[in-house]
Design a protein around this motif. Sequence first.
Motif, PDB file in Angstrom:
ATOM      1  N   VAL A  34       0.850  -1.197   0.000  1.00  0.00           N
ATOM      2  CA  VAL A  34       0.000   0.000   0.000  1.00  0.00           C
ATOM      3  C   VAL A  34       0.885   1.246   0.000  1.00  0.00           C
ATOM      4  O   VAL A  34       0.668   2.187  -0.775  1.00  0.00           O
ATOM      5  CB  VAL A  34      -0.950   0.008   1.206  1.00  0.00           C
ATOM      6  CG1 VAL A  34      -1.759   1.312   1.245  1.00  0.00           C
ATOM      7  CG2 VAL A  34      -1.894  -1.196   1.170  1.00  0.00           C
ATOM      8  N   ALA A  35       1.907   1.237   0.849  1.00  0.00           N
ATOM      9  CA  ALA A  35       2.828   2.380   0.909  1.00  0.00           C
ATOM     10  C   ALA A  35       3.540   2.575  -0.420  1.00  0.00           C
ATOM     11  O   ALA A  35       3.734   3.716  -0.878  1.00  0.00           O
ATOM     12  CB  ALA A  35       3.844   2.174   2.024  1.00  0.00           C
ATOM     13  N   TYR A  36       3.916   1.459  -1.060  1.00  0.00           N
ATOM     14  CA  TYR A  36       4.606   1.564  -2.347  1.00  0.00           C
ATOM     15  C   TYR A  36       3.680   2.132  -3.421  1.00  0.00           C
ATOM     16  O   TYR A  36       4.109   2.932  -4.267  1.00  0.00           O
ATOM     17  CB  TYR A  36       5.136   0.194  -2.780  1.00  0.00           C
ATOM     18  CG  TYR A  36       5.928   0.248  -4.064  1.00  0.00           C
ATOM     19  CD1 TYR A  36       7.241   0.708  -4.074  1.00  0.00           C
ATOM     20  CD2 TYR A  36       5.350  -0.138  -5.274  1.00  0.00           C
ATOM     21  CE1 TYR A  36       7.971   0.777  -5.258  1.00  0.00           C
ATOM     22  CE2 TYR A  36       6.069  -0.069  -6.463  1.00  0.00           C
ATOM     23  CZ  TYR A  36       7.376   0.394  -6.447  1.00  0.00           C
ATOM     24  OH  TYR A  36       8.095   0.469  -7.615  1.00  0.00           O
ATOM     25  N   GLY A  37       2.414   1.737  -3.395  1.00  0.00           N
ATOM     26  CA  GLY A  37       1.448   2.309  -4.329  1.00  0.00           C
ATOM     27  C   GLY A  37       1.361   3.820  -4.171  1.00  0.00           C
ATOM     28  O   GLY A  37       1.369   4.572  -5.154  1.00  0.00           O
ATOM     29  N   GLY A  47      16.216   5.401  -7.358  1.00  0.00           N
ATOM     30  CA  GLY A  47      16.825   5.403  -6.030  1.00  0.00           C
ATOM     31  C   GLY A  47      15.992   5.986  -4.924  1.00  0.00           C
ATOM     32  O   GLY A  47      16.446   6.058  -3.771  1.00  0.00           O
ATOM     33  N   GLY A  48      14.758   6.422  -5.220  1.00  0.00           N
ATOM     34  CA  GLY A  48      13.906   6.990  -4.182  1.00  0.00           C
ATOM     35  C   GLY A  48      13.377   5.938  -3.219  1.00  0.00           C
ATOM     36  O   GLY A  48      13.315   4.752  -3.540  1.00  0.00           O
ATOM     37  N   SER A  49      12.987   6.368  -2.040  1.00  0.00           N
ATOM     38  CA  SER A  49      12.472   5.457  -1.024  1.00  0.00           C
ATOM     39  C   SER A  49      11.152   4.823  -1.476  1.00  0.00           C
ATOM     40  O   SER A  49      10.371   5.431  -2.198  1.00  0.00           O
ATOM     41  CB  SER A  49      12.245   6.217   0.287  1.00  0.00           C
ATOM     42  OG  SER A  49      11.558   5.401   1.223  1.00  0.00           O
ATOM     43  N   LYS A  50      10.924   3.587  -1.043  1.00  0.00           N
ATOM     44  CA  LYS A  50       9.666   2.899  -1.342  1.00  0.00           C
ATOM     45  C   LYS A  50       8.554   3.301  -0.381  1.00  0.00           C
ATOM     46  O   LYS A  50       7.408   2.863  -0.543  1.00  0.00           O
ATOM     47  CB  LYS A  50       9.870   1.383  -1.288  1.00  0.00           C
ATOM     48  CG  LYS A  50      10.770   0.860  -2.393  1.00  0.00           C
ATOM     49  CD  LYS A  50      10.915  -0.655  -2.320  1.00  0.00           C
ATOM     50  CE  LYS A  50      11.806  -1.167  -3.454  1.00  0.00           C
ATOM     51  NZ  LYS A  50      11.963  -2.640  -3.421  1.00  0.00           N
TER      52      LYS A  50
END
Length: 574
Positions: free
Chosen positions: A144-147, A183-186
């Motif tokens: 969910v966070a990755y979405g 390279g950004g945070s997931k």
Amino acid sequence: MLSVSILAVVLAAAGCSKNTGDDDGSGDQTEVSTQTATLAENSDGPAPEVPGAKKGGTVTIYTSGGFEHLDPQQNYVVPAQTTGTNLLYRTLTQYRENGDGKLEVVGDLATNTGEESNGGRTWKYTLKDGLKYEDGSPITAHDVAYGVARSFSPDLPNGAHYLQQWLVGSAEYNAKYKGPYNGGSKIPPGVQVPDDKTIIFTFPEPHADMPFMAAMTTVSPVPAARDTKIQYDNRPFSSGPYKIQTHNRTQKMVLVRNEHWDPKTDPIRHNYPDQYVIEFTRTDVQASELLISDAGAAQTSLTFQDLNIPASVYPKAVQSAKDRILTGPTQFVWLINFNNQRVKDLKVRQALNYAIDRQGMLKVWGSYAGNPATTLLSPTTSGYQNYNAYDGGPNGNIEKAKELLGGKTVKLTYGYRNTERNQAIAAFLRSSLKPAGFELNIQPIDEDQYYTVIGKKNNQFDLYMYGWGADWPGGGTVIPPLWDGDRIVPEGNNNTAYLDDPKTNAEIDRILSLSDLTEADKAWAALDKDIMTRLAPTVPVIYDKQTTLYGSKIGGIYLSKPYGNSGLNNLYVK
């Protein structure tokens, strides 16, 4: 602040009705009714069985073109939204409805509609047990966070932007964090994932309407290993009751059951049909004629909101298929937006408002499929107030328009969605506005690229039609996304009028800070009138009404209030 745990939001919404065939040519006057959308106490599945429903059969949906976006984080146009949220993917919360006028927000992936703390700034969601993707792998809070994270990417600019802006506290939501690519945070800023079952959102400001926002596909889960970036539009990975078997964006999409979807976790959806076939090649005339004939596969078919019955076929539909017309007002308002970056002369914008022939336009559109509009907010929006800032009468005031133009001829480029209905509207506008002094150069835009094209700040059009409805109750999901100049970005804009007025921007900020929802509703209505009276950045033309057909062997169909479209959650083949 009103405690969200007992929040009941008044949603003015229209009742679904059967078509009577009565029409005086000025638009259907079906009365809108007021209903309440409440937060459900129980979000357990399975959804109640639909009386008479059985498993089996194929449902065919006729739509006029391929979906502009099926990627959940970019999906923001009703036909694709309905397909996505009803069949393919789930969200933290969702709407439970059965066509009976009752509307509840329930936990979908989540066990409830959210746990609020910190004065409405922090919201915690716990995922249910037994949630799985189409391959049987578990759905996690990290997904969910990755979405949400990928919705920050400049590569995926379309879709709703509420949550991103809330998390950052700014309309420029991806000025610093630009998503998980390169390279950004997931995990995006403001989001915590302490374990696989828990996700926590923390905002700089309170947001009492987070339970409604959590029904948006911004929060649909996407496993990072399955993310194909811009190609995800072609094949999103299913968390819902169906999965994609084949998808040709110019021809059709076939959905089959997702055997790993567990109805015990789902309080709103069913999977009665064996499969759905969504055809992208039908015109409104072709689809309506097929459904009127009610032969063969048409018996188990239906049309979506984008294929309302055309005016040329409507009398035949009423005569032969009156009992199979799904009709009712929706929350959408159709506007003819000026590109205010290009059409800078206020008198020109005012003149076109006076010149517009709404009654004539409705006859082309289908007078049974809407009512003349003069406001930015729909009558189905809580707090709505009726007014007409430029009353040219039902057919427009050509002389007043000519007076404002001072005898000049104004050349404008009008972009239209390349469908039969919108071709006819473009031709009507060109001819009807000419006597007032407007010379329209009408140019088609590919149907499956329309909102992408006009959502680009540097688009080369002066005018285009734009349909918008509240994402959840109240003017806060209409006025800010459409008229806040601080939210204008290079592409993916909802403010396609490109209005950037400091007074309007400041008043939007003030209203959004109000904790009294009734006071806010009144303020949105007042700002609606001020924008039109002072700036005339658009021409409201039609309050929308869905008027679509379905086959005789379709059961469980209803007009969905949140989407203003045919609801699929209870659909079955008789």
